[in-house]
Design a protein around this motif. Sequence first.
Motif, short mmCIF file in Angstrom:
data_model
loop_
_atom_site.label_atom_id
_atom_site.label_comp_id
_atom_site.label_asym_id
_atom_site.label_seq_id
_atom_site.Cartn_x
_atom_site.Cartn_y
_atom_site.Cartn_z
N THR A 161 17.36 -7.00 -17.68
CA THR A 161 17.76 -5.92 -17.00
C THR A 161 18.00 -6.61 -15.51
O THR A 161 17.79 -7.79 -15.12
CB THR A 161 16.34 -4.85 -16.45
OG1 THR A 161 15.21 -5.59 -16.25
CG2 THR A 161 16.34 -4.08 -17.93
N LEU A 162 18.78 -5.87 -14.63
CA LEU A 162 18.94 -6.03 -13.22
C LEU A 162 17.89 -5.65 -12.45
O LEU A 162 17.75 -4.35 -12.41
CB LEU A 162 20.32 -5.88 -12.85
CG LEU A 162 20.63 -6.19 -11.17
CD1 LEU A 162 20.70 -7.76 -11.08
CD2 LEU A 162 21.89 -5.46 -10.85
N LYS A 163 17.12 -6.63 -11.93
CA LYS A 163 15.81 -6.27 -11.15
C LYS A 163 16.05 -6.31 -9.58
O LYS A 163 16.70 -7.44 -9.06
CB LYS A 163 14.69 -6.97 -11.61
CG LYS A 163 13.45 -6.52 -10.55
CD LYS A 163 12.62 -5.62 -11.19
CE LYS A 163 11.74 -5.65 -12.16
NZ LYS A 163 11.16 -4.43 -12.72
N THR A 164 15.85 -5.36 -8.85
CA THR A 164 15.89 -5.29 -7.20
C THR A 164 14.69 -4.94 -6.85
O THR A 164 13.88 -4.22 -7.02
CB THR A 164 16.76 -4.23 -6.87
OG1 THR A 164 18.21 -4.52 -7.53
CG2 THR A 164 17.13 -4.34 -5.35
N LEU A 165 14.11 -5.88 -5.81
CA LEU A 165 12.87 -5.61 -5.33
C LEU A 165 12.88 -5.44 -3.79
O LEU A 165 13.69 -6.50 -2.95
CB LEU A 165 11.79 -6.82 -5.48
CG LEU A 165 11.33 -7.25 -6.97
CD1 LEU A 165 10.68 -8.61 -7.13
CD2 LEU A 165 10.93 -6.10 -7.71
N GLN A 166 12.60 -4.53 -3.01
CA GLN A 166 12.34 -4.31 -1.62
C GLN A 166 11.11 -4.74 -1.27
O GLN A 166 10.13 -4.20 -1.71
CB GLN A 166 12.77 -2.96 -1.21
CG GLN A 166 14.19 -2.47 -1.43
CD GLN A 166 14.55 -1.17 -1.14
OE1 GLN A 166 13.63 -0.53 -0.41
NE2 GLN A 166 15.64 -0.50 -1.39
N LYS A 177 4.88 -8.06 -0.01
CA LYS A 177 4.56 -7.08 -0.85
C LYS A 177 5.67 -6.37 -1.37
O LYS A 177 6.81 -6.30 -0.72
CB LYS A 177 3.29 -6.12 -0.27
CG LYS A 177 2.27 -6.74 0.30
CD LYS A 177 1.25 -7.11 -1.06
CE LYS A 177 0.01 -7.46 -0.16
NZ LYS A 177 -1.01 -7.42 -1.33
N ILE A 178 5.87 -5.84 -2.72
CA ILE A 178 6.92 -5.09 -3.15
C ILE A 178 6.68 -3.67 -2.49
O ILE A 178 5.62 -2.85 -2.87
CB ILE A 178 6.76 -5.20 -4.67
CG1 ILE A 178 6.99 -6.45 -5.29
CG2 ILE A 178 8.03 -4.06 -5.17
CD1 ILE A 178 6.57 -6.85 -6.55
N LEU A 179 7.63 -3.16 -1.91
CA LEU A 179 7.59 -1.82 -1.60
C LEU A 179 8.25 -0.86 -2.29
O LEU A 179 7.79 0.23 -2.50
CB LEU A 179 8.43 -1.66 -0.11
CG LEU A 179 8.25 -0.47 0.75
CD1 LEU A 179 6.98 0.16 1.01
CD2 LEU A 179 9.10 -0.35 1.81
N LYS A 188 0.63 -1.15 0.10
CA LYS A 188 0.00 -0.13 -0.03
C LYS A 188 0.72 1.28 0.02
O LYS A 188 0.42 2.21 -0.48
CB LYS A 188 -0.74 -0.04 1.03
CG LYS A 188 -0.21 0.05 2.41
CD LYS A 188 -1.27 0.11 3.60
CE LYS A 188 -0.53 0.06 4.87
NZ LYS A 188 -1.03 -0.82 6.08
N ASP A 189 2.17 1.33 0.60
CA ASP A 189 3.11 2.35 0.44
C ASP A 189 4.07 2.10 -0.50
O ASP A 189 4.96 2.80 -0.49
CB ASP A 189 3.75 2.31 1.88
CG ASP A 189 2.71 2.83 3.02
OD1 ASP A 189 1.80 3.37 2.81
OD2 ASP A 189 3.00 2.33 4.24
N PHE A 190 3.73 1.31 -1.74
CA PHE A 190 4.73 1.25 -2.92
C PHE A 190 5.13 2.68 -3.27
O PHE A 190 4.35 3.54 -3.37
CB PHE A 190 4.05 0.39 -3.91
CG PHE A 190 4.94 0.24 -5.01
CD1 PHE A 190 6.28 -0.29 -5.11
CD2 PHE A 190 4.56 0.88 -6.19
CE1 PHE A 190 6.74 -0.51 -6.34
CE2 PHE A 190 5.40 0.97 -7.48
CZ PHE A 190 6.47 0.17 -7.42
N LEU A 230 1.95 6.98 -7.53
CA LEU A 230 1.27 5.79 -7.39
C LEU A 230 0.09 5.57 -8.36
O LEU A 230 0.08 4.81 -9.09
CB LEU A 230 0.69 5.39 -5.83
CG LEU A 230 0.43 3.87 -5.81
CD1 LEU A 230 1.35 3.06 -6.20
CD2 LEU A 230 -0.02 3.69 -4.23
N ALA A 231 -0.63 6.70 -8.33
CA ALA A 231 -1.72 6.71 -9.59
C ALA A 231 -1.24 6.59 -10.88
O ALA A 231 -1.71 6.11 -11.99
CB ALA A 231 -2.83 8.10 -9.13
#
Length: 147
Positions: free
Chosen positions: A123-128, A137-139, A62-64, A72-73
């Motif tokens: 690509t190199l992808k980083t997910l927090q 969830k993805i932040l 929700k805070d992505f 975000l929209a």
Amino acid sequence: MKLLICLFLLAMPAVASAAETAAIESAPVLSQTEKSIFQFLDDWALAWHNQALNAYLGFYAKDFTPENGLSLAQWRAQRQQRLLAANFVQIQMIAPQITRLHGENATVQFVQKYRSNQLQDQTLKTLQLIREQGRWKILRESTAPIS
């Protein structure tokens, strides 16, 4: 990831050599938390591949915070347009690694191969990641070119 593991297991001979056994036995044992993160990645990629917009967006916190200063929209509208405009989407994650795991937070990095009728890149992808109500969830996510 599941498919690769299944294909690997199907390709194994009925009797493994000592070298094969040693390689299998030296593989790291994953914790339940690590398994849940890799399952999350598989489910996220599948929703993206299936172009299931609501399911795909549901993997984001929700805070992505989107990259490149988008709200975000704006990011949601951009994702909807790109996802639904493609005739097909193929995602491949290569060598995903949990680079940080601390309590309810994790960072995952992998090489992402993306292919659709409109774009193809690697690509190199980083997910927090953050755990919200017991689910990953993805932040934040970032993408960097591979040189």
